[in-house]
Design a protein around this motif. Sequence first.
Motif, PDB file in Angstrom:
ATOM      1  N   GLU A  34       0.896  -1.104  -0.205  1.00  8.84           N
ATOM      2  CA  GLU A  34       0.061  -0.019   0.117  1.00  8.84           C
ATOM      3  C   GLU A  34       0.569   1.172  -0.063  1.00  8.84           C
ATOM      4  N   SER A  35       1.910   1.278   0.685  1.00  6.28           N
ATOM      5  CA  SER A  35       2.692   2.355   0.790  1.00  6.28           C
ATOM      6  C   SER A  35       3.619   2.475  -0.711  1.00  6.28           C
ATOM      7  N   ASP A  36       4.051   1.483  -1.226  1.00  7.81           N
ATOM      8  CA  ASP A  36       4.491   1.699  -2.486  1.00  7.81           C
ATOM      9  C   ASP A  36       3.366   2.227  -3.504  1.00  7.81           C
ATOM     10  N   THR A  37       2.172   1.971  -3.087  1.00  9.52           N
ATOM     11  CA  THR A  37       1.323   2.436  -4.380  1.00  9.52           C
ATOM     12  C   THR A  37       1.061   3.816  -4.003  1.00  9.52           C
ATOM     13  N   SER A  38       0.943   4.364  -3.016  1.00  6.50           N
ATOM     14  CA  SER A  38       0.712   5.671  -2.652  1.00  6.50           C
ATOM     15  C   SER A  38       1.958   6.576  -2.928  1.00  6.50           C
ATOM     16  N   GLU A  39       2.999   5.933  -2.960  1.00  6.18           N
ATOM     17  CA  GLU A  39       4.193   6.624  -3.498  1.00  6.18           C
ATOM     18  C   GLU A  39       4.203   6.816  -4.767  1.00  6.18           C
ATOM     19  N   ALA A  40       3.822   5.726  -5.384  1.00  2.00           N
ATOM     20  CA  ALA A  40       3.655   5.807  -6.940  1.00  2.00           C
ATOM     21  C   ALA A  40       2.648   6.572  -7.306  1.00  2.00           C
ATOM     22  N   ARG A  41       1.615   6.941  -6.649  1.00  2.00           N
ATOM     23  CA  ARG A  41       0.421   7.769  -7.045  1.00  2.00           C
ATOM     24  C   ARG A  41       0.996   9.355  -6.873  1.00  2.00           C
ATOM     25  N   ALA A  42       1.551   9.416  -5.662  1.00  2.24           N
ATOM     26  CA  ALA A  42       2.061  10.762  -5.348  1.00  2.24           C
ATOM     27  C   ALA A  42       3.097  11.089  -6.846  1.00  2.24           C
ATOM     28  N   LYS A  43       3.985  10.300  -6.991  1.00  3.03           N
ATOM     29  CA  LYS A  43       4.997  10.541  -7.893  1.00  3.03           C
ATOM     30  C   LYS A  43       4.157  11.031  -9.237  1.00  3.03           C
ATOM     31  N   ALA A  44       3.479  10.049  -9.440  1.00  2.00           N
ATOM     32  CA  ALA A  44       2.507  10.138 -10.804  1.00  2.00           C
ATOM     33  C   ALA A  44       1.953  11.435 -10.856  1.00  2.00           C
ATOM     34  N   ALA A  45       1.556  11.963  -9.633  1.00  2.00           N
ATOM     35  CA  ALA A  45       0.610  13.444  -9.538  1.00  2.00           C
ATOM     36  C   ALA A  45       1.549  14.562  -9.631  1.00  2.00           C
ATOM     37  N   ARG A  46       2.750  14.424  -9.246  1.00  2.00           N
ATOM     38  CA  ARG A  46       4.035  15.334  -9.300  1.00  2.00           C
ATOM     39  C   ARG A  46       4.280  15.620 -10.869  1.00  2.00           C
TER      40      ARG A  46
END
Length: 237
Positions: A34-46
Amino acid sequence: MNNNMKLDTSADAEPGAASPDPEPEAEAEAEGAESDTSEARAKAARAQQSLKEREREVQKALATSLRDRDKEREYHKRDEAVQHFNALLADLVRNPELSWREAKKQLKKDHRYSLAELLSKDDKERLFTTHTHALGNKRRDKFRALLTELNVAPTASWRETRALLKHEPRAQAYPDPDKMEREFRDYQRDRQTAAKTALRQLLLETRGITHKTLRAVQAAGGAGAAHNLLKHDARYI
């Protein structure tokens, strides 16, 4: 015997021991995923935000470039209109005494007047004023050159000079005698001012003239000595 071995094995086992529980490991793995998924989503948003900002910068730069291009095109069109109007003035307005109201009537009759439609009324009047001032200055310079050619003395009066100009065709550029007289008086005043300045400089440069010279002139009742010292210099009139 087999039964005894089973009993012995059971006896060796520690009392109260339990088998490992797989649930904590599964929870840790789930949290990590879940942490990896959140970080990936944040990176994609940035990345998406950065892309949008870049697009805005490109659009802004493009808009600025288009505005600059439009301004440059408008400047060239206006410059062409100014050139057309100045050419029209040069052809039709040759009298510096002509008023803008009179000139405008003449200019509008020419088909080239429409080529200056980008210019405002104030622009046209300003160009007309500049043109007539230039004509006036040119006429004044020619008149002064004529007076110099006729060897008019700096102390000559208008009455004397008018007699010289009476039959001079080049003096006819001034239809108004009063205007010509004013130009003559301005010319004489400028010449006299320049002559006085040159004489002062000449006196400063002439070593033979000192504070004693004035007393000598006053005693002799004339400026003969000073005249002899200065007469060979072109600045001495």
